[in-house]
Each structure stands twice: as C-alpha cells, then as structure tokens.
Scaffold this motif. Structure first.
Motif, short mmCIF file in Angstrom:
data_model
loop_
_atom_site.label_atom_id
_atom_site.label_comp_id
_atom_site.label_asym_id
_atom_site.label_seq_id
_atom_site.Cartn_x
_atom_site.Cartn_y
_atom_site.Cartn_z
N ALA A 4 0.80 -1.24 0.09
CA ALA A 4 0.13 0.03 -0.10
C ALA A 4 0.71 1.35 0.05
O ALA A 4 0.28 2.18 -0.53
N ASN A 5 2.21 1.23 0.37
CA ASN A 5 3.18 2.42 0.39
C ASN A 5 3.27 2.80 -1.06
O ASN A 5 3.58 4.10 -1.40
N HIS A 6 2.82 2.16 -2.13
CA HIS A 6 3.15 2.50 -3.48
C HIS A 6 1.88 2.77 -4.03
O HIS A 6 1.85 3.63 -5.24
N PHE A 7 0.74 2.78 -3.45
CA PHE A 7 -0.53 3.27 -3.93
C PHE A 7 -0.38 4.82 -4.24
O PHE A 7 0.19 5.55 -3.69
N VAL A 13 6.90 9.70 -4.58
CA VAL A 13 6.89 11.26 -4.23
C VAL A 13 7.66 11.48 -2.88
O VAL A 13 8.46 12.33 -3.08
N LEU A 14 7.65 10.48 -1.92
CA LEU A 14 8.67 10.80 -0.96
C LEU A 14 9.95 10.61 -1.22
O LEU A 14 10.78 11.31 -0.54
N ALA A 15 10.31 9.67 -2.05
CA ALA A 15 11.67 9.41 -2.32
C ALA A 15 12.19 10.69 -3.13
O ALA A 15 13.35 11.07 -2.83
N VAL A 156 -14.48 13.94 -19.26
CA VAL A 156 -14.09 12.77 -18.31
C VAL A 156 -12.85 12.26 -18.39
O VAL A 156 -11.99 11.98 -19.72
N ILE A 157 -12.40 12.28 -17.09
CA ILE A 157 -10.87 12.00 -17.21
C ILE A 157 -10.54 10.93 -16.19
O ILE A 157 -11.35 10.35 -15.35
N CYS A 158 -9.48 10.38 -16.07
CA CYS A 158 -8.95 9.54 -14.89
C CYS A 158 -7.45 9.74 -14.57
O CYS A 158 -6.52 9.96 -15.59
N HIS A 159 -7.13 10.00 -13.44
CA HIS A 159 -5.47 10.28 -12.91
C HIS A 159 -4.61 9.17 -13.19
O HIS A 159 -3.60 9.34 -13.41
N GLY A 160 -5.18 7.97 -13.25
CA GLY A 160 -4.32 6.89 -13.48
C GLY A 160 -4.74 5.65 -12.59
O GLY A 160 -5.68 5.43 -11.92
N ASP A 170 0.89 3.91 -11.08
CA ASP A 170 1.30 5.04 -11.65
C ASP A 170 1.97 5.93 -10.98
O ASP A 170 1.42 6.73 -10.02
N PRO A 171 3.36 6.36 -11.13
CA PRO A 171 4.13 6.94 -10.31
C PRO A 171 3.76 8.51 -10.17
O PRO A 171 4.19 9.36 -9.25
N GLU A 172 2.99 9.03 -11.43
CA GLU A 172 2.62 10.35 -11.64
C GLU A 172 1.23 10.78 -11.29
O GLU A 172 0.61 11.68 -11.55
N PHE A 173 0.71 9.86 -10.42
CA PHE A 173 -0.66 9.83 -10.23
C PHE A 173 -1.02 11.17 -9.48
O PHE A 173 -1.80 11.87 -10.04
N LEU A 174 -0.26 11.47 -8.34
CA LEU A 174 -0.62 12.73 -7.53
C LEU A 174 -0.19 14.00 -8.60
O LEU A 174 -0.73 14.92 -8.21
N ASP A 175 0.95 13.86 -9.52
CA ASP A 175 1.44 14.85 -10.29
C ASP A 175 0.29 15.31 -11.02
O ASP A 175 -0.05 16.32 -11.28
N LYS A 176 -0.22 14.07 -11.67
CA LYS A 176 -1.62 14.42 -12.59
C LYS A 176 -2.55 15.02 -11.91
O LYS A 176 -3.34 16.07 -12.54
N GLN A 177 -3.05 14.47 -10.64
CA GLN A 177 -4.01 15.15 -9.87
C GLN A 177 -3.86 16.62 -9.72
O GLN A 177 -4.66 17.37 -9.72
N LEU A 178 -2.78 16.81 -9.17
CA LEU A 178 -2.47 18.39 -8.80
C LEU A 178 -2.36 19.31 -9.96
O LEU A 178 -2.88 20.47 -9.89
#
Length: 282
Positions: A4-7, A13-15, A156-160, A170-178
């Motif tokens: 779950a740390n990868h979710f 992001v933390l790295a 209609v979109i999806c962040h990943g 998707d390592p860019e999930f939060l980036d796309k959301q922001l």
C-alpha cells in the motif's frame, strides 16, 4: 515494503522529496497512510507486520490510533503535502475555470451502488461552469458508467491506476491530480474524501453534496458517512466557507508536520541510502 505504500505513487513522491530521485523507491520502514480516513489511518482488511511503524498524516489520526491501542505511530503529513512543497504554484497561463468533480468510487474488493443519472442531474443543476468528472480507474473502466458522464457533456478523465500488490502503480498519479486541480476553480464530490482536501490545499473552492452512495460491505467501525457529516458539517453543501475549509484541510493533511528531507530519510529508513548515494557522487 508494504504494497500500500506504493498506492498513488506515494513512495515515489516521498523518495523524490527525500533527494533520492526518480529511481524505484527503496523499502519504507513502516506503513504510510494511503488515504484520508476517520479511523486509525490503516486500511481495514490489509495485513500488517506487528510492531511496524504507522506513518500517519495528522495529529488527529495519531490520537485515534492511540485510542485503539496502536503505539508505534508517527505523524509525517500526507504525501500530497510533500508534492506541494516540490511544486509551488506559479502564475497560471490561464485563469482557473469550472469544477473538477470526483464521484465516490469502489475498488477491486468493493463496488459502489448508486444512481449516477440522478447525480449527473444534480451536478448540472448546481455547477456554474464547465465540469470535468474524474472517475477512479475502477469506474473509468466500466464503459456504461463512463458513457453516462460523457453523454452529459462533461469532460471525463482518470488520473491513472492506483496500483495493487506492487504492480502497475502510476508514479505520476498525484502529479497529474495536482495539475488538474490547479486548472479548476472548484473541487466537488458526493463524499468528503482525500480529493476534496487535496483540492482545498491546491487552491480550489470545495463542495460536498449529493447522494453519498453505498459501498458494498462498508466497514462501520468508525462511524461511516453519518459520523463524517456530523463531525465536518462545515465542509458539506454546494458552497463552503473557504477560510474554514483551508484551516481544516491543513490539519487533516498534516501540513504543519511535513518533515525536512533529512528527517524524512531517517523516519523511512533511508538515511544510509542517502549517504551511499553521496559517496558514489564523490
């Protein structure tokens, strides 16, 4: 590392914030809370190693975890707070416009039951400008659900993909959301969720309204939607007092608990990795 740390790319992001770059995130010593919740920060049904630290978003969550007997808990703030620190807002090329709307969603183990047509009618009646509907990957993959929102004239979109068992994150999930949040003036949902708090932190005016829908076999341990509406009435409705919302979001995301890169490396078990990387650079 607990999967779950990868979710949502949280470990990535933390790295990055900790100075370890974009390589595959090292193993985190503990469990990082992966979404806003009204319990002890841990997702029900997930296996956890005994005595592993719980790395939580807020002081409120830490107190709740303490009240149910968890002792090895540390407040570090939400990963989204670290992303905001790395991506300070710049003057936008275009002014914010419209609303990004997040319908409540299910996941692999639980499906949502509700009337999307009624929700669409309410959104069209309430929102003053163009609407972007962001579906969670689970509903985005359901053609019949996605088509309802598309036919209503919404973008209609999806962040990943969130990821599951260390796969397909998707390592860019939060980036796309922001990025999407900063395009919109408002953020809205039919439940108070992480996305609403992220939107507030990203400068959106929040709203929570409409049928909250039902999640199959929803865990009622911490009070569910009834408690959320009782405890945070200020955040519910088509319009919300923005200064109040900003104050609450700051507390719930643990903005004031964001660690320095060195502190974060120490807490996550990455301090020696940084030293090894510096030695290689020398």
């Amino acid at each position: 590392m607990h999967h779950a740390n990868h979710f949502y790319g949280h470990a990535h992001v933390l790295a990055r914030y900790a100075g370890l770059g974009d390589r595959h995130p090292p193993r985190i010593n503990g469990y990082v809370q992966h979404g806003w919740n009204i319990g002890d920060g841990l997702a029900p049904g997930h296996p956890y190693a005994d005595r592993a630290p719980s790395l939580l978003w807020s002081e409120q969550t830490r107190r709740r975890a303490w009240s149910v007997g968890r002792r090895n808990v540390v407040v570090i703030g939400a990963p989204f707070v670290y992303l905001l620190a790395m991506r300070p807002e710049e003057p936008p090329a275009e002014e914010r416009e419209g609303t990004i709307w997040y319908p409540f969603h299910g996941w692999e183990g639980q499906h949502v039951k509700g009337d999307h047509r009624k929700l669409i009618a309410l959104i069209r009646e309430t929102e003053p400008g163009p609407v972007t509907v962001c579906l969670y990957w689970h509903e985005y993959g359901m053609r019949n659900v996605r088509r309802l929102y598309e036919r209503a004239g919404f973008r209609v979109i999806c962040h990943g993909y969130r990821g599951h068992w260390w796969k397909d994150t998707d390592p860019e999930f939060l980036d796309k959301q922001l990025t999407e949040l900063r395009r919109h003036r408002r953020v809205a949902s039919n439940r108070l969720t992480s996305a609403i708090f992220y939107g507030i932190a990203a400068g959106c005016e929040p709203a929570v309204y409409g049928d909250p829908m039902i999640l199959s076999n929803e865990d009622p341990t911490f009070g569910g939607t009834a408690r959320i509406r009782r405890q945070w009435p200020q955040l519910h409705g088509p319009t919300v007092d923005l200064p109040t919302a900003v104050e609450i979001a700051r507390a719930e995301l643990g903005t004031d608990h964001r660690c320095s890169p060195a502190e974060l490396r120490e807490l996550l078990g990455w301090a020696n990795l940084q030293e090894e990387e510096e030695d290689r650079d020398d």
